[in-house]
Design an enzyme around this catalytic site. Structure first.
Site, PDB file in Angstrom:
ATOM      1  N   TRP A   7       0.893  -1.119  -0.126  1.00 27.97           N
ATOM      2  CA  TRP A   7       0.084   0.132   0.025  1.00 27.97           C
ATOM      3  C   TRP A   7       0.950   1.181   0.004  1.00 27.97           C
ATOM      4  O   TRP A   7       1.892   1.339   0.812  1.00 27.97           O
ATOM      5  CB  TRP A   7      -0.857   0.035   1.211  1.00 27.97           C
ATOM      6  CG  TRP A   7      -1.880   1.116   1.355  1.00 27.97           C
ATOM      7  CD1 TRP A   7      -3.151   1.123   1.227  1.00 27.97           C
ATOM      8  CD2 TRP A   7      -1.501   2.504   1.873  1.00 27.97           C
ATOM      9  NE1 TRP A   7      -3.881   2.451   1.425  1.00 27.97           N
ATOM     10  CE2 TRP A   7      -2.789   3.146   1.787  1.00 27.97           C
ATOM     11  CE3 TRP A   7      -0.580   2.987   2.586  1.00 27.97           C
ATOM     12  CZ2 TRP A   7      -3.078   4.263   2.388  1.00 27.97           C
ATOM     13  CZ3 TRP A   7      -0.628   4.145   3.129  1.00 27.97           C
ATOM     14  CH2 TRP A   7      -1.519   4.916   2.897  1.00 27.97           C
ATOM     15  N   ASP A  24      12.507  -2.130   9.962  1.00 31.45           N
ATOM     16  CA  ASP A  24      11.356  -1.727   9.439  1.00 31.45           C
ATOM     17  C   ASP A  24      10.672  -0.718  10.346  1.00 31.45           C
ATOM     18  O   ASP A  24      10.296  -1.473  11.363  1.00 31.45           O
ATOM     19  CB  ASP A  24      10.592  -2.972   8.889  1.00 31.45           C
ATOM     20  CG  ASP A  24       9.324  -2.672   8.313  1.00 31.45           C
ATOM     21  OD1 ASP A  24       8.789  -1.641   8.458  1.00 31.45           O
ATOM     22  OD2 ASP A  24       9.038  -3.482   7.302  1.00 31.45           O
ATOM     23  N   SER A  31       4.067  -6.339   2.411  1.00 33.05           N
ATOM     24  CA  SER A  31       3.363  -5.634   3.278  1.00 33.05           C
ATOM     25  C   SER A  31       2.010  -5.773   3.379  1.00 33.05           C
ATOM     26  O   SER A  31       1.442  -6.940   3.758  1.00 33.05           O
ATOM     27  CB  SER A  31       3.511  -3.791   2.712  1.00 33.05           C
ATOM     28  OG  SER A  31       3.196  -3.242   3.870  1.00 33.05           O
ATOM     29  N   HIS A  38      11.290  -0.444   5.719  1.00 28.88           N
ATOM     30  CA  HIS A  38      10.149  -1.274   5.215  1.00 28.88           C
ATOM     31  C   HIS A  38      10.413  -1.667   3.780  1.00 28.88           C
ATOM     32  O   HIS A  38      10.138  -2.684   3.280  1.00 28.88           O
ATOM     33  CB  HIS A  38       8.987  -0.390   5.291  1.00 28.88           C
ATOM     34  CG  HIS A  38       7.546  -1.206   5.106  1.00 28.88           C
ATOM     35  ND1 HIS A  38       7.256  -2.314   5.695  1.00 28.88           N
ATOM     36  CD2 HIS A  38       6.593  -0.583   4.408  1.00 28.88           C
ATOM     37  CE1 HIS A  38       5.866  -2.609   5.338  1.00 28.88           C
ATOM     38  NE2 HIS A  38       5.800  -1.591   4.399  1.00 28.88           N
TER      39      HIS A  38
END
Length: 274
Positions: free
Chosen positions: A30, A225, A96, A254
């Site tokens: 996202w 992350d 993710s 991340h």
């Protein structure tokens, strides 16, 4: 490149390298698109795999319907991609929020088409910190702050989001060009889709879904992350899936499939070759 109708009938944009190699299906994070996998597509293709990446409904070049931004529908979209392309012996790689589709796909659609799965910097087992999920890394306050930020000013929000996305311990790990490219992908997202999926990845409990995973599994995560911290997500997913492997990349944020692409690709291809 092609477009197919997934189930329910929404037009999804698909990038497909073709060929007769074993299929690897890449499910993006996202609020990006399949283009965020560009550092993986070539190396995977060169290693002999058929690489399929699609834009989630509401994102990138896919259709942007007003509804369907919860995981049962998103997993049905993934099932539609596999069925329409008749992909079998597949490795699903969920990055993710894409890790949520992997978990829910197995829970709802089974493992008949699957060879293995990868949870990369992925949100399972359950992001939201609640009384029965005290290790959840996302507080109600932070979730509300993110929602409000996205509603108030998308440009400012995406600027800050990508800064965090690519930073480890406060240090940006990609060049500015890469960050700006990610911002451009963020801006392709429909606002209804972005808000709906933000709620979905933040509040969906995948703990029971993970109990259904029996295919070979890799948990791949950056140790720095700050968006989906390893301790509250990947580490718990690794513990929940018997026999799973975990590879933790040092000093990686991340968005480590871009910032640490070589290490990411090495770990992924080594797992695929087993």
């Amino acid at each position: 490149m092609s477009s197919v109708n997934a189930t329910p009938r929404v037009r999804l944009h698909i990038d497909d390298t073709g060929g007769d190699g074993r299929p690897v299906v890449l499910i993006h994070g996202w609020p990006l698109s399949a283009e965020s996998w560009k550092a993986q597509t070539g190396p995977l293709r060169d290693a002999g795999y058929r690489v399929v990446a699609y834009d989630r409904r509401g994102f990138g070049r896919s259709e942007k319907p007003p509804t369907g931004y919860e995981y049962d529908t998103l997993a049905a979209d993934l099932a539609g991609v596999l069925e329409d392309l008749d992909l079998r012996d597949v490795t699903l790689v969920g990055f993710s929020m894409g890790g949520g589709e992997v978990a829910r796909y197995i829970a709802n659609h089974g493992e008949d088409r699957l060879h293995s799965v990868v949870f990369a910097a992925a949100v399972p087992p359950y992001m939201l910190k609640t009384s029965d999920n005290p290790d959840g890394p996302l507080t109600e306050e932070k979730a509300k702050e993110m929602e409000d930020g996205l509603k108030q000013d998308r440009d400012t929000f995406f600027d800050g989001f990508t800064q965090d996305f690519f930073s480890a311990n406060g240090e940006l790990k990609v060049d500015e060009k890469t960050r700006q490219e990610a911002i451009a992908l963020c801006k392709q997202s429909d606002q209804t889709a972005a808000l709906g999926c933000m709620k979905a990845f933040g509040t969906t409990d995948f703990r029971q879904d993970l109990e259904k995973v029996t295919v070979p599994t890799l948990v791949l995560h950056g140790d720095s992350d700050g968006t989906v911290p390893y301790e509250g997500s990947g580490k718990r997913t690794h513990a929940a899936i018997a026999g799973s492997e975990a590879v933790v990349v040092p000093d990686a944020p991340h968005g480590f499939n871009a910032s640490h692409a070589d290490a990411f690709n090495r770990a992924l291809i080594a797992f695929l070759q087993k």
